[in-house]
Design an enzyme around this catalytic site. Sequence first.
Site, mmCIF file in Angstrom:
data_model
loop_
_atom_site.group_PDB
_atom_site.id
_atom_site.type_symbol
_atom_site.label_atom_id
_atom_site.label_comp_id
_atom_site.label_asym_id
_atom_site.label_seq_id
_atom_site.Cartn_x
_atom_site.Cartn_y
_atom_site.Cartn_z
ATOM 1 N N ASP A 26 0.867 -1.167 0.000
ATOM 2 C CA ASP A 26 0.000 0.000 0.000
ATOM 3 C C ASP A 26 0.920 1.239 0.000
ATOM 4 O OD1 ASP A 26 -2.272 1.686 0.619
ATOM 5 O OD2 ASP A 26 -1.601 1.656 2.711
ATOM 6 N N ASP B 21 -1.966 -0.952 5.814
ATOM 7 C CA ASP B 21 -2.304 -0.437 7.152
ATOM 8 C C ASP B 21 -3.793 -0.249 7.385
ATOM 9 O OD1 ASP B 21 -2.394 1.812 5.306
ATOM 10 O OD2 ASP B 21 -2.666 3.050 7.085
ATOM 11 N N ASP C 196 -0.158 5.130 1.216
ATOM 12 C CA ASP C 196 -0.388 6.032 2.368
ATOM 13 C C ASP C 196 -0.485 5.248 3.669
ATOM 14 O OD1 ASP C 196 -1.193 8.954 1.257
ATOM 15 O OD2 ASP C 196 -1.780 7.393 -0.151
HETATM 16 MG MG MG Z 1 -2.938 2.930 3.621
#
Ligand code: MG
Length: 255
Positions: A17, A196, A19
Amino acid sequence: MALNASADPARLAIFTDFDGTLVDLAETPQDIEIATDLSERIQRTMADLDSAFAVITGRPITDIDRFLAPLTLPIAGAHGTERRRADGSLEAPDQNLIEQIDAIENSLLPLVAAHPELLIERKPGTLALHFRQAPQLENACRIALHEAIQDTENFGILEGKMVLEARPNGVDKGKALRAFMAEEPFAGRTPIFIGDDVTDEDAFAAAQDLGGVGIKLGQGETIAKMRIADVQSVHALLTGLGDIAQGRKAPQETH
Ligand SMILES: [Mg+2]
């Protein structure tokens, strides 16, 4: 889906991923700070892994290209509604999808005109409605977006942090990971996905289903088998996995 019996555990494919995983989250998506050595680090990891590295993100591909210039990585953007393969070819949303997003945008315009602190973000295959500047409007946004997708063929709503996003059903990060894994240079390797957020769960599942590992950054319920503490640890892990791949390659090179 069955475990990929031909997968070679010594040959890794890394997917991440963006961000909150490669960069720390910021107050607004534009305000993120990119570590000065991030592009270089990724470039090294790619070299160590025979280019089997890709980013799978909710952002458009153009955003990631800008942040990681001069790199042009394999990227699944806007949750997989667009995808740039390792050979550079592009899978883009079709005209029908773009017209549906036009329609969604049009039906949101009255709300956004009445509340200029709301922000519509058009992405290649999705539309995000940001209410960070007006958290009290969350419910109004949710109602308006539900109404807006009513007349479309198959959109659902993705709930994010201070944002609601209309996304075509059947599109997710797990499907994007599987699509990469069917192609060179990923095919036959063992996938690792690092993320995340809740939208990363599909990709954890896909990686683990294909005999690999999901690595969840931070707290929160997850199906990922492993956890990692923070963005800095992800950077170190990329380098470490590259080292491991190189170590395994060394004996072959002496033959
Ligand atoms: Mg993320």
